[in-house]
Motif scaffolding. Sequence first.
Motif, mmCIF file in Angstrom:
data_model
loop_
_atom_site.group_PDB
_atom_site.id
_atom_site.type_symbol
_atom_site.label_atom_id
_atom_site.label_comp_id
_atom_site.label_asym_id
_atom_site.label_seq_id
_atom_site.Cartn_x
_atom_site.Cartn_y
_atom_site.Cartn_z
ATOM 1 N N ALA A 157 0.830 -1.211 0.000
ATOM 2 C CA ALA A 157 0.000 0.000 0.000
ATOM 3 C C ALA A 157 0.863 1.259 0.000
ATOM 4 O O ALA A 157 0.547 2.253 -0.670
ATOM 5 C CB ALA A 157 -0.927 -0.008 1.211
ATOM 6 N N THR A 158 1.964 1.206 0.747
ATOM 7 C CA THR A 158 2.892 2.343 0.767
ATOM 8 C C THR A 158 3.468 2.588 -0.623
ATOM 9 O O THR A 158 3.594 3.739 -1.071
ATOM 10 C CB THR A 158 4.020 2.079 1.768
ATOM 11 N N ASP A 159 3.786 1.507 -1.332
ATOM 12 C CA ASP A 159 4.313 1.659 -2.683
ATOM 13 C C ASP A 159 3.237 2.109 -3.671
ATOM 14 O O ASP A 159 3.546 2.764 -4.677
ATOM 15 C CB ASP A 159 4.953 0.352 -3.140
ATOM 16 N N LEU A 160 1.980 1.765 -3.410
ATOM 17 C CA LEU A 160 0.899 2.313 -4.233
ATOM 18 C C LEU A 160 0.842 3.827 -4.094
ATOM 19 O O LEU A 160 0.653 4.554 -5.081
ATOM 20 C CB LEU A 160 -0.446 1.708 -3.823
ATOM 21 N N ARG A 161 1.000 4.307 -2.870
ATOM 22 C CA ARG A 161 1.026 5.757 -2.671
ATOM 23 C C ARG A 161 2.231 6.385 -3.367
ATOM 24 O O ARG A 161 2.134 7.478 -3.941
ATOM 25 C CB ARG A 161 1.035 6.091 -1.176
ATOM 26 N N ALA A 162 3.367 5.681 -3.340
ATOM 27 C CA ALA A 162 4.533 6.180 -4.055
ATOM 28 C C ALA A 162 4.266 6.238 -5.553
ATOM 29 O O ALA A 162 4.654 7.195 -6.233
ATOM 30 C CB ALA A 162 5.743 5.293 -3.758
ATOM 31 N N ALA A 163 3.581 5.214 -6.074
ATOM 32 C CA ALA A 163 3.249 5.196 -7.499
ATOM 33 C C ALA A 163 2.299 6.335 -7.854
ATOM 34 O O ALA A 163 2.424 6.963 -8.917
ATOM 35 C CB ALA A 163 2.631 3.851 -7.872
ATOM 36 N N LEU A 164 1.345 6.611 -6.970
ATOM 37 C CA LEU A 164 0.447 7.744 -7.211
ATOM 38 C C LEU A 164 1.217 9.055 -7.233
ATOM 39 O O LEU A 164 0.931 9.950 -8.042
ATOM 40 C CB LEU A 164 -0.631 7.800 -6.120
ATOM 41 N N THR A 165 2.185 9.189 -6.338
ATOM 42 C CA THR A 165 3.006 10.399 -6.306
ATOM 43 C C THR A 165 3.746 10.579 -7.630
ATOM 44 O O THR A 165 3.854 11.702 -8.157
ATOM 45 C CB THR A 165 4.011 10.335 -5.150
ATOM 46 N N VAL A 166 4.244 9.470 -8.195
ATOM 47 C CA VAL A 166 4.906 9.528 -9.494
ATOM 48 C C VAL A 166 3.931 10.008 -10.563
ATOM 49 O O VAL A 166 4.235 10.905 -11.359
ATOM 50 C CB VAL A 166 5.484 8.149 -9.874
ATOM 51 N N LEU A 167 2.734 9.421 -10.587
ATOM 52 C CA LEU A 167 1.748 9.812 -11.594
ATOM 53 C C LEU A 167 1.377 11.279 -11.474
ATOM 54 O O LEU A 167 1.175 11.968 -12.476
ATOM 55 C CB LEU A 167 0.489 8.950 -11.450
ATOM 56 N N GLN A 168 1.280 11.763 -10.238
ATOM 57 C CA GLN A 168 0.839 13.133 -10.019
ATOM 58 C C GLN A 168 1.911 14.177 -10.300
ATOM 59 O O GLN A 168 1.588 15.328 -10.567
ATOM 60 C CB GLN A 168 0.367 13.294 -8.562
ATOM 61 N N SER A 169 3.181 13.784 -10.256
ATOM 62 C CA SER A 169 4.243 14.791 -10.286
ATOM 63 C C SER A 169 5.247 14.655 -11.415
ATOM 64 O O SER A 169 6.014 15.582 -11.670
ATOM 65 C CB SER A 169 5.007 14.763 -8.952
ATOM 66 N N VAL A 170 5.286 13.513 -12.087
ATOM 67 C CA VAL A 170 6.294 13.282 -13.118
ATOM 68 C C VAL A 170 5.652 13.317 -14.493
ATOM 69 O O VAL A 170 4.641 12.644 -14.739
ATOM 70 C CB VAL A 170 6.999 11.919 -12.906
ATOM 71 N N ARG A 171 6.248 14.099 -15.387
ATOM 72 C CA ARG A 171 5.787 14.114 -16.767
ATOM 73 C C ARG A 171 6.299 12.866 -17.462
ATOM 74 O O ARG A 171 7.486 12.558 -17.427
ATOM 75 C CB ARG A 171 6.295 15.353 -17.496
ATOM 76 N N LEU A 172 5.403 12.110 -18.071
ATOM 77 C CA LEU A 172 5.752 10.850 -18.688
ATOM 78 C C LEU A 172 5.850 11.003 -20.200
ATOM 79 O O LEU A 172 5.448 12.008 -20.772
ATOM 80 C CB LEU A 172 4.695 9.798 -18.334
ATOM 81 N N GLY A 173 6.371 9.975 -20.842
ATOM 82 C CA GLY A 173 6.481 10.008 -22.292
ATOM 83 C C GLY A 173 7.705 10.776 -22.737
ATOM 84 O O GLY A 173 8.512 11.249 -21.945
#
Length: 318
Positions: free
Chosen positions: A97-113
């Motif tokens: 669950a902690t890593d899910l929150r980390a993954a959400l943080t990545v989605l919210q803050s990192v420009r992808l592509g």
Amino acid sequence: MPGKKKVVAPPPDRLMKELARRGPHKVDRGDLGIVGLAGQVFAPRTGKDLPGVAFAHSWLRGSRHYRDLMFHLASWGIVVAAPDSERGPLASDVELATDLRAALTVLQSVRLGAPGQIGVDPERVAVAGHGFGAAAAVRAAGSQALLGRPQIPVRAVIGLFPAPTTSSLLDAAASVTAPSLIVAAADEMDSMIGNAVPLAKALGGDVVLRTLAGVDGRALLENPSIKSLIGINGAERKVHAAVRAQVTGHLLHTLTGDERYAAFADPEADMGAVTAVDVATARRADVDHVSQLLGIPAYKADDDEDGKRKKGPAALAR
């Protein structure tokens, strides 16, 4: 002043068929390792302010067993991040669950592509999981800090064939206020390998509980092989199609507000082979889990209004 135009949605069965097929977007796959988190990310090739979801794997599995499901969601415009931690026999749902929150943080803050053409709207995110991962998703959506990582508000929680973990899970579920979708096997609603009924009753927000008859939770797992090149992923096709449609429709409605898919968040709507269960009247198993392991049926037969006997999971919502 004219009012807002009312959206006329197709019938649920047609929506299920529509969303079981791939969406209109081309999809790219990436590696979460570039931000220090083992796992995968799937995203539409382009798009700004997209919805996003962090997905948790089942016990002893990893993100590779959900590749087609994640690819499918991305084809409908949803960015998916799936951490690959906690894959051993002593895995912790709190750690995942902690890593899910980390993954959400990545989605919210990192420009992808490349070069940064994909962006997720920080306020349009959700968590989801399968089996053991469903427990991790519930914990990730709760209000408690997890190993020092604070709560991240989410708009939706999805549990696919949820499995029991520790006794504190239901207490954690009470703090989850986001709308939830639980899809479960009809014969595993309250057992040693499924806890859909107690979890649905414990969740603090609106809950949609739906079942599939004649399947078990393992039917969702993909088993990558050379056959994957011709579209055979090892999962049960009907189960995979139903789950793809349910998850896609629920996320498109809860994260983007698309009223065409409102039925996926309707707790009373039956959708094809996916049957709605009333959480308020769904009952716990009549025998404990050890008795079930010994072969005693989880649910005793009930008398219906005509005096006929109803057996098994059909008696869940009485």
